[in-house]
Design a protein around this motif. Structure first.
Motif, PDB file in Angstrom:
ATOM      1  N   ASN A 413      25.044  -4.401  16.563  1.00 15.08           N
ATOM      2  CA  ASN A 413      26.009  -3.592  17.298  1.00 15.08           C
ATOM      3  C   ASN A 413      27.425  -3.835  16.769  1.00 15.08           C
ATOM      4  O   ASN A 413      28.116  -4.750  17.222  1.00 15.08           O
ATOM      5  CB  ASN A 413      25.919  -3.904  18.790  1.00 15.08           C
ATOM      6  CG  ASN A 413      26.733  -2.960  19.634  1.00 15.08           C
ATOM      7  OD1 ASN A 413      27.560  -2.194  19.135  1.00 15.08           O
ATOM      8  ND2 ASN A 413      26.530  -3.006  20.942  1.00 15.08           N
ATOM      9  N   LYS A 415      29.894  -1.911  17.251  1.00 15.08           N
ATOM     10  CA  LYS A 415      30.852  -1.552  18.298  1.00 15.08           C
ATOM     11  C   LYS A 415      31.243  -2.800  19.086  1.00 15.08           C
ATOM     12  O   LYS A 415      32.415  -2.967  19.462  1.00 15.08           O
ATOM     13  CB  LYS A 415      30.255  -0.509  19.242  1.00 15.08           C
ATOM     14  CG  LYS A 415      30.000   0.843  18.614  1.00 15.08           C
ATOM     15  CD  LYS A 415      31.303   1.548  18.281  1.00 15.08           C
ATOM     16  CE  LYS A 415      31.052   2.972  17.821  1.00 15.08           C
ATOM     17  NZ  LYS A 415      32.296   3.645  17.380  1.00 15.08           N
ATOM     18  N   ARG A 436      32.030  -2.097  28.556  1.00 13.50           N
ATOM     19  CA  ARG A 436      30.776  -1.562  28.030  1.00 13.50           C
ATOM     20  C   ARG A 436      30.056  -2.586  27.164  1.00 13.50           C
ATOM     21  O   ARG A 436      28.829  -2.720  27.234  1.00 13.50           O
ATOM     22  CB  ARG A 436      31.061  -0.283  27.242  1.00 13.50           C
ATOM     23  CG  ARG A 436      31.355   0.926  28.122  1.00 13.50           C
ATOM     24  CD  ARG A 436      31.489   2.205  27.294  1.00 13.50           C
ATOM     25  NE  ARG A 436      32.813   2.289  26.685  1.00 13.50           N
ATOM     26  CZ  ARG A 436      33.873   2.837  27.287  1.00 13.50           C
ATOM     27  NH1 ARG A 436      33.756   3.340  28.497  1.00 13.50           N
ATOM     28  NH2 ARG A 436      35.044   2.893  26.667  1.00 13.50           N
ATOM     29  N   ARG A 437      30.811  -3.318  26.369  1.00 18.06           N
ATOM     30  CA  ARG A 437      30.168  -4.306  25.489  1.00 18.06           C
ATOM     31  C   ARG A 437      29.611  -5.487  26.289  1.00 18.06           C
ATOM     32  O   ARG A 437      28.548  -6.032  25.955  1.00 18.06           O
ATOM     33  CB  ARG A 437      31.162  -4.811  24.449  1.00 18.06           C
ATOM     34  CG  ARG A 437      31.806  -3.723  23.619  1.00 18.06           C
ATOM     35  CD  ARG A 437      30.813  -2.753  22.979  1.00 18.06           C
ATOM     36  NE  ARG A 437      31.430  -1.453  22.773  1.00 18.06           N
ATOM     37  CZ  ARG A 437      30.900  -0.297  23.136  1.00 18.06           C
ATOM     38  NH1 ARG A 437      29.724  -0.263  23.746  1.00 18.06           N
ATOM     39  NH2 ARG A 437      31.539   0.832  22.919  1.00 18.06           N
ATOM     40  N   SER A 441      26.225  -2.463  26.091  1.00 16.77           N
ATOM     41  CA  SER A 441      26.441  -1.148  25.482  1.00 16.77           C
ATOM     42  C   SER A 441      25.411  -0.134  25.956  1.00 16.77           C
ATOM     43  O   SER A 441      24.721   0.527  25.171  1.00 16.77           O
ATOM     44  CB  SER A 441      26.425  -1.247  23.945  1.00 16.77           C
ATOM     45  OG  SER A 441      27.427  -2.123  23.478  1.00 16.77           O
ATOM     46  N   SER A 455      20.673  -4.612  22.019  1.00 18.15           N
ATOM     47  CA  SER A 455      21.958  -4.767  21.350  1.00 18.15           C
ATOM     48  C   SER A 455      22.090  -6.187  20.799  1.00 18.15           C
ATOM     49  O   SER A 455      22.150  -7.160  21.559  1.00 18.15           O
ATOM     50  CB  SER A 455      23.101  -4.495  22.330  1.00 18.15           C
ATOM     51  OG  SER A 455      24.354  -4.767  21.731  1.00 18.15           O
TER      52      SER A 455
END
Length: 704
Positions: A413, A415, A436-437, A441, A455
């Motif tokens: 991930n 992101k 969100r993380r 996510s 994730s």
């Protein structure tokens, strides 16, 4: 030498038709069966070499063909025999055919290789320097320069070895390089440094056990080559992403030149409760583009193994390395599946991380999550029980597929990496992304019954800055790679904290150490599967080089000379904290739903003053402190685990209001005081500037 000639140094040999399975060289106690796939060859010859690998002692034609499998049984041969192939057929690059029997070829199914590639123009199928380039033909024999395939017999005594089979909710991955982790370790024997046996030595196992590591993810160990342009610069392909043998461990990691060394390493890791995950490169090979060497696949059946363009002369390059394997071809897919099963069933590995995995899912040119590769994996009873991790992108069109891989794949991930870095660097408006993380996510992974553990969260990996360099350099410093600092990522979301590079300034050093602790604490407190880059726990740096792929030297090796013992103790502590708090490592996603057990929500976001943030807060650039109250997933019938309250403050110190609980709260982690033990939450509490705090319900009798 003709097939009828009898060489010295080989026993009396008799041949038989043999059988088309299994592919590769298989010893049965009486001799060796050779089987090779080539759909377009006109003739295949087996070349047997003397023990020194220099003299081709015998050449035998594979006269039997079942479909596209050529095969021959040679009685009297024993394990240890060196061999290779010469394959005849049309040399028509414009149609995708590059057969050249003057080039000795590595068996794609070879379980072991002997020797290293010696770069020479003779390994090219075309005449280097010709005006016709790759359309020309080179008649020189390449055998002197090419590694030899080796016949092996598998007789390793595994004893009571069993895979640890760690649940994903219990998994902590440690990404490491076989040589990089061991080359400078003072506790590893000199002769074992840089090898599988050194990796499985007591000092390394003790270190990993202290950290709570449950799986080591090894950079490529399947046989690979050093690119010619790197060798010419005095460098090497240190990371190993140029595979030439998908079944053979690279010889450079074998201290004694024996396959049992890899098996012994796996067995020792398993005995310590640690799984072994291999980083594998099935998206391309080390043969590069049309101007690359003819070492194996290209000379065996170029048109079958590779994705070709322009009628067949050029190679699709979705990997940035010059070529792309064509997994839509059934025999290429079979090779990949056979390779994966071999490493699991014979070598006992516990999982794989697939480099540039989007390429593996391409049908024609587009990614397809229902493609042949994924279908083959999901129906396989061997591979569905091991850990499968995708690097969810490649360089082709539509190649970024984060969240798009089917169960049971996990995914790296990026992101998570970027958003966590940006939050702690102090960028405004990042609290929503951080939220969100922290929860796995879900916007990417919560579909098709995937778990939050899908994730793979990381702050650093082999590709990029180490953690120390991330907080010490505002820009990359890759001059040692010989590409004028053009290689490597430019957008690193890094920060030098006031001064570029090393410093003795106590204030800057303290700020860098705190930033590293905050980044790692965020990693360990997030839902998902955490991955730690080897060396980050002791403050290893690479001098700002964020692309050390060619640095098989102290730049790329972990420096054990002056380990950061404070950071090491901190990582061990947050690892143990994660293990002790099940709410931090859940399988289900948290969406603020009401739990039947107690009528409380499974997750509640809060501002430092105790209020729940509204839309204006989430979008405010000034919001730099995020608090979260986490309980077990509302879908869990046994929602009895204690909650956790965590604070992530990237700004200045701020008064903190704790949410009400039947018990009082106990502060169990404060990154500004890494050595402080658990203590009651005191009245008038505040979140220190740039800190991570973790609170759990206080034990009975403890008051704040």
């Amino acid at each position: 030498m003709t097939a009828a000639a009898q060489p010295s140094g080989l026993p009396g040999l008799a041949t038989a038709p043999g059988r088309p399975w299994p592919l590769g060289a298989s010893f049965d106690g009486e001799g060796v069966n050779f089987a090779l796939f080539s759909a377009h060859a006109e003739k295949v010859e087996l070349c047997l070499f003397a023990p020194d690998g220099r003299r081709e002692a015998l050449r035998l034609p594979l006269t039997e063909r079942d479909g596209d499998i050529w095969h021959l049984k040679v009685n009297g041969l024993l394990p240890g025999q060196l061999y290779g192939y010469r394959v005849h057929g049309p040399y028509q690059p414009e149609q995708g055919h590059r057969f050249n029997p003057n080039k000795l070829l590595i068996d794609p199914y070879a379980r072991k290789l002997e020797g290293r590639l010696r770069w020479s123009d003779a390994v090219m199928g075309y005449r280097v320097g010709s005006a016709r380039a790759d359309l020309s033909f080179d008649g020189r024999d390449s055998a002197f320069a090419v590694p030899k395939s080796v016949v092996v017999g598998h007789n390793f005594n595994w004893g009571p070895d069993a895979p640890p089979e760690r649940a994903l909710t219990e998994t902590l991955i440690y990404e490491a390089h076989v040589k990089g982790l061991t080359a400078l370790h003072p506790g590893v024997e000199d002769g074992l440094r840089g090898t599988f046996l050194g990796l499985a030595s007591d000092p390394i196992l003790e270190h990993l056990t202290r950290l709570g590591v449950t799986a080591v993810e090894l950079l490529p160990v399947q046989a690979f080559l050093d690119d010619r342009f790197l060798v010419n610069r005095g460098l090497s392909n240190y990371w190993g992403y140029q595979t030439v043998g998908f079944f053979a461990p690279d010889p450079r990691y074998l201290a004694k030149g024996a396959l049992w060394e890899f098996a012994a390493m796996v067995r020792r890791f398993h005995a310590a409760g640690i799984e072994v995950i291999l980083d594998v490169v099935y998206n391309h090979t080390g043969e590069s583009d049309e101007l690359g060497p003819t070492l194996s696949f290209r000379g065996i059946d170029n048109r079958s193994y590779y994705r070709l363009t322009e009628g067949g002369r050029r190679y699709a390059n979705m990997t940035g390395t010059g070529n792309t394997l064509d997994l839509s071809h059934p025999m290429v897919l079979r090779m990949v599946m056979d390779s994966l099963r071999y490493w699991v069933e014979v070598m006992h590995v516990d999982g794989f991380r697939f480099d540039l995995a989007s390429t593996l899912g391409r049908e024609e040119d587009a990614f397809d999550e229902q493609g042949a590769f994924f279908d083959a994996i999901r129906q396989d009873p061997v591979l569905t029980r091991v850990k499968l991790i995708a690097e969810p992108w490649d360089l082709g069109p539509g190649g970024y597929r984060l969240g798009g891989f089917p169960h049971p794949f996990l995914e790296w991930n990026d992101k998570f990496r970027d958003d966590v870095r940006r939050f702690w660097r102090g960028e405004g408006g990042m609290t929503g992304d951080l939220a969100r993380r922290l929860l796995g996510s879900a916007e990417r992974f919560d579909h098709h019954s995937r778990a939050a553990t899908s994730s793979v969260n990381f702050v650093t990996a082999h590709d990029g800055f180490t953690l120390l360099d991330l907080v010490s350099h505002a820009r990359k410093h890759n001059e040692a790679n010989g590409e004028d600092n053009r290689d490597g990522h430019d957008d690193n979301h890094s920060d030098n904290m006031g001064l570029e590079g090393p410093t003795t300034d106590a204030g800057i050093l303290a700020a860098r150490a705190l930033r590293r602790r905050n980044l790692l604490a965020t990693l360990f407190l997030s839902q998902g599967t955490p991955m730690l880059l080897g060396g980050d726990e002791i403050g290893n740096g690479q001098g700002g080089n964020n692309n050390a792929y060619a640095q098989d030297n102290p730049i790329g090796w972990i420096d054990w000379d002056r380990p950061d013992e404070t950071m090491l103790a901190f990582v061990a502590r947050i690892s143990e904290l994660r293990r002790s708090l099940p709410v931090l490592r859940q399988k289900g996603f948290l969406h603020g739903r009401i739990r039947e057990a107690d009528g409380l929500r499974d997750v509640v976001w809060r501002l430092p003053d105790g209020r729940e943030p509204g839309p204006q807060d989430w979008h405010s650039p000034a919001m730099s402190c995020l608090c979260v109250e986490i309980r077990m997933d509302a879908d869990r019938p046994d929602a009895g685990e204690s909650p956790v309250f965590a604070v992530f403050n990237a700004g200045e110190a701020v008064p903190l209001a704790l949410p009400p609980v039947p018990e009082s709260w106990s502060l169990v982690l404060d990154t500004t005081r890494p050595e402080a033990g658990p203590e009651p939450a005191a009245p008038g509490l505040e979140a220190p500037a740039r800190s991570v705090l973790v609170f759990v319900p206080a034990p009975p009798g403890e008051t704040g």
